[in-house]
Design a protein around this motif. Sequence first.
Motif, short mmCIF file in Angstrom:
data_model
loop_
_atom_site.label_atom_id
_atom_site.label_comp_id
_atom_site.label_asym_id
_atom_site.label_seq_id
_atom_site.Cartn_x
_atom_site.Cartn_y
_atom_site.Cartn_z
N THR A 11 0.83 -1.21 0.00
CA THR A 11 0.00 0.00 0.00
C THR A 11 0.87 1.26 0.00
OG1 THR A 11 -1.65 -1.23 1.24
CG2 THR A 11 -1.91 1.15 1.17
N PHE A 12 1.91 1.25 0.85
CA PHE A 12 2.80 2.40 0.90
C PHE A 12 3.48 2.63 -0.45
CE2 PHE A 12 3.26 2.19 5.72
CZ PHE A 12 2.60 3.39 5.90
N LEU A 13 3.91 1.53 -1.08
CA LEU A 13 4.60 1.65 -2.37
C LEU A 13 3.65 2.24 -3.42
CD1 LEU A 13 7.40 1.16 -3.54
CD2 LEU A 13 6.62 -1.05 -4.36
N CYS A 14 2.38 1.80 -3.39
CA CYS A 14 1.36 2.36 -4.29
C CYS A 14 1.26 3.87 -4.11
CB CYS A 14 -0.01 1.77 -3.97
SG CYS A 14 -0.37 0.30 -4.88
N VAL A 15 1.17 4.29 -2.84
CA VAL A 15 1.02 5.72 -2.54
C VAL A 15 2.22 6.50 -3.08
CG1 VAL A 15 1.05 7.39 -0.64
CG2 VAL A 15 -0.45 5.40 -0.53
N LEU A 16 3.43 5.98 -2.81
CA LEU A 16 4.65 6.69 -3.19
C LEU A 16 4.83 6.76 -4.70
CD1 LEU A 16 6.98 5.18 -0.45
CD2 LEU A 16 6.28 7.57 -0.60
N VAL A 17 4.59 5.60 -5.36
CA VAL A 17 4.77 5.57 -6.82
C VAL A 17 3.74 6.46 -7.51
CG1 VAL A 17 4.62 4.09 -8.86
CG2 VAL A 17 5.91 3.34 -6.88
N GLY A 18 2.48 6.37 -7.05
CA GLY A 18 1.43 7.21 -7.62
C GLY A 18 1.77 8.68 -7.47
N ALA A 19 2.24 9.06 -6.27
CA ALA A 19 2.60 10.46 -6.02
C ALA A 19 3.77 10.88 -6.90
CB ALA A 19 2.93 10.66 -4.55
N SER A 20 4.80 10.02 -6.96
CA SER A 20 5.99 10.33 -7.78
C SER A 20 5.63 10.61 -9.23
CB SER A 20 6.97 9.15 -7.78
OG SER A 20 7.74 9.16 -6.62
N LEU A 21 4.89 9.67 -9.83
CA LEU A 21 4.59 9.78 -11.26
C LEU A 21 3.70 10.98 -11.54
CD1 LEU A 21 4.04 6.00 -12.12
CD2 LEU A 21 6.05 7.39 -12.61
N SER A 22 2.75 11.26 -10.63
CA SER A 22 1.81 12.35 -10.86
C SER A 22 2.49 13.71 -10.71
CB SER A 22 0.64 12.26 -9.88
OG SER A 22 0.04 11.00 -9.99
N VAL A 23 3.33 13.84 -9.67
CA VAL A 23 4.05 15.10 -9.48
C VAL A 23 4.97 15.34 -10.67
CG1 VAL A 23 5.81 16.25 -8.07
CG2 VAL A 23 3.89 15.11 -6.97
N SER A 24 5.63 14.27 -11.11
CA SER A 24 6.50 14.38 -12.28
C SER A 24 5.71 14.83 -13.50
CB SER A 24 7.15 13.02 -12.53
OG SER A 24 7.57 12.94 -13.85
N GLY A 25 4.53 14.22 -13.69
CA GLY A 25 3.69 14.60 -14.83
C GLY A 25 3.28 16.07 -14.77
N ALA A 26 2.89 16.52 -13.55
CA ALA A 26 2.48 17.92 -13.39
C ALA A 26 3.62 18.87 -13.74
CB ALA A 26 2.01 18.16 -11.95
N MET A 27 4.84 18.51 -13.27
CA MET A 27 5.99 19.37 -13.55
C MET A 27 6.32 19.41 -15.04
SD MET A 27 8.41 18.34 -10.37
CE MET A 27 9.94 18.85 -11.08
N MET A 28 6.29 18.24 -15.67
CA MET A 28 6.64 18.18 -17.09
C MET A 28 5.63 18.97 -17.93
SD MET A 28 9.35 16.68 -16.80
CE MET A 28 10.11 16.08 -18.29
N GLN A 29 4.34 18.84 -17.56
CA GLN A 29 3.32 19.55 -18.33
C GLN A 29 3.50 21.06 -18.20
OE1 GLN A 29 -0.47 17.94 -17.08
NE2 GLN A 29 0.09 15.89 -17.75
N ILE A 213 7.45 -0.14 -15.59
CA ILE A 213 6.86 1.00 -16.30
C ILE A 213 5.35 1.04 -16.06
CG2 ILE A 213 6.38 1.97 -18.58
CD1 ILE A 213 9.01 0.91 -19.53
N ILE A 214 4.89 2.17 -15.52
CA ILE A 214 3.45 2.35 -15.32
C ILE A 214 3.06 3.60 -16.09
CG2 ILE A 214 1.64 2.80 -13.65
CD1 ILE A 214 3.30 1.18 -11.64
N ALA A 215 2.32 3.38 -17.18
CA ALA A 215 2.03 4.49 -18.08
C ALA A 215 0.81 5.27 -17.64
CB ALA A 215 1.81 3.94 -19.49
N PHE A 216 0.68 6.46 -18.14
CA PHE A 216 -0.55 7.27 -18.10
C PHE A 216 -0.92 7.89 -16.75
CE2 PHE A 216 -1.46 4.72 -21.97
CZ PHE A 216 -1.48 5.79 -22.85
N ILE A 217 -0.37 7.37 -15.62
CA ILE A 217 -0.72 7.98 -14.33
C ILE A 217 -0.26 9.44 -14.33
CG2 ILE A 217 -0.22 8.01 -11.84
CD1 ILE A 217 -1.83 5.66 -12.23
N GLY A 218 0.95 9.67 -14.82
CA GLY A 218 1.51 11.02 -14.84
C GLY A 218 0.81 11.94 -15.83
N LEU A 219 -0.03 11.34 -16.67
CA LEU A 219 -0.76 12.14 -17.66
C LEU A 219 -2.16 12.47 -17.15
CD1 LEU A 219 -0.88 13.09 -20.72
CD2 LEU A 219 -2.06 10.94 -21.11
N ILE A 220 -2.87 11.45 -16.65
CA ILE A 220 -4.28 11.63 -16.30
C ILE A 220 -4.46 12.53 -15.09
CG2 ILE A 220 -6.41 10.44 -15.71
CD1 ILE A 220 -5.05 7.85 -16.65
#
Length: 278
Positions: A11-29, A213-220
Motif C-alpha cells: 500500500t505504501f509503495l502504491c502511494v509513493l509511486v502514484g505520487a511520484s509519477l503524478s508530481v513528475s507529470g504535473a511538472m513536465m506539463q 513502467i506504469i504508463a498514463f498515471i503522470g498524464l491523467i
Amino acid sequence: GLFFQIRLPRTFLCVLVGASLSVSGAMMQSLFRNPIVEPGLIGTSAGSAFGAAMLIVLGQNSFFQSFSFLGDMLMPVCAFIGGLIATLLVYYFSSSLNRVNISIMILAGIAINAIAAGGTGFLAYIARDPQARSITFWNLGSISGANWQSVSIVGVSTIVGFILALQFSKPLNALQLGDAEAGYLGINTERLKIFVILVNTLLVSVATSMVGIIAFIGLIVPHLLRLLKGSDNRYLIIGSALLGAIVMIVTDMICRVVIAPAEMPIGIVTAFIGAPVF
C-alpha cells in the motif's frame, strides 16, 4: 505478519509511486506548457527500464560486479542513470537551437523511446528464461514485489522530489507566460528547466526501478486537476501527489480483483484506463 510484511508495504509503495509519477507529470506539463506531456513520452521511463534490464541480464559481468558494494541500491542507480541519459539526450536534441523546442522534444522522445525499447527487447531476447520473464514483468509494471526496503528507497526519492517540486512551483507558474516573460520576472529559465528535468528523472526512475513502467498515471492525474482547479502549480503539485496516490491504490485493487487469485500487471490496467482518457 502477512499484513505487515506484504499488505502494508504494498500500500505504501502504491502511494509513493502514484505520487511520484503524478508530481513528475504535473511538472513536465508545466515545463513544456503542454497538457499531454508525461514522463513516458520523453524517454525517462524507457531509459530507466533499459538501465534496469541491462543489470538484470548483464549483472553477472565484471563491470557490474565492481559496483556490487551498492547492494540493493544498484538497481535504482542503474535505472536512474538510464533515465537521466535518455532525458538528457531528448533535452539536448530539442534545445539545439538555444531554446527548447517542444515539437522536436516530443519527436526526440519517440526516437529515444524506440531505441531504449529496442535495447530492452534485445536484452530480453538474449536473456535466459527467468531473466526474460522479469524483464517482461518489468515492462508491464507490477507492485507485487513490494517490501519495506523498496518502500524506503522510493520514499526518500519521492519526499526529496516532492519538496523540490514545491520549490519550483512559482517559477513554473511564471514559465506558463513564456520563456521571455519568465526571464523578465527574474527567473533563470534554462537553469529551471535543467533542475526540473533532474528532479523529474529522480522521481520517475527510482519509482520505475522498483515497480516497472506504469504508463498514463503522470498524464491523467494532473490533467484532471487542471480541469477542476486550474493550472496553479502550488495546488497542482500537492493535489497531484494526493490524487496520484489514490488512483494508484484503486488501480492496484482492480489488478488484484480482476483475475483473482492471480494478479494482473498494473501497467496493463493503467493503459486500458489511460489511453481512452488520452
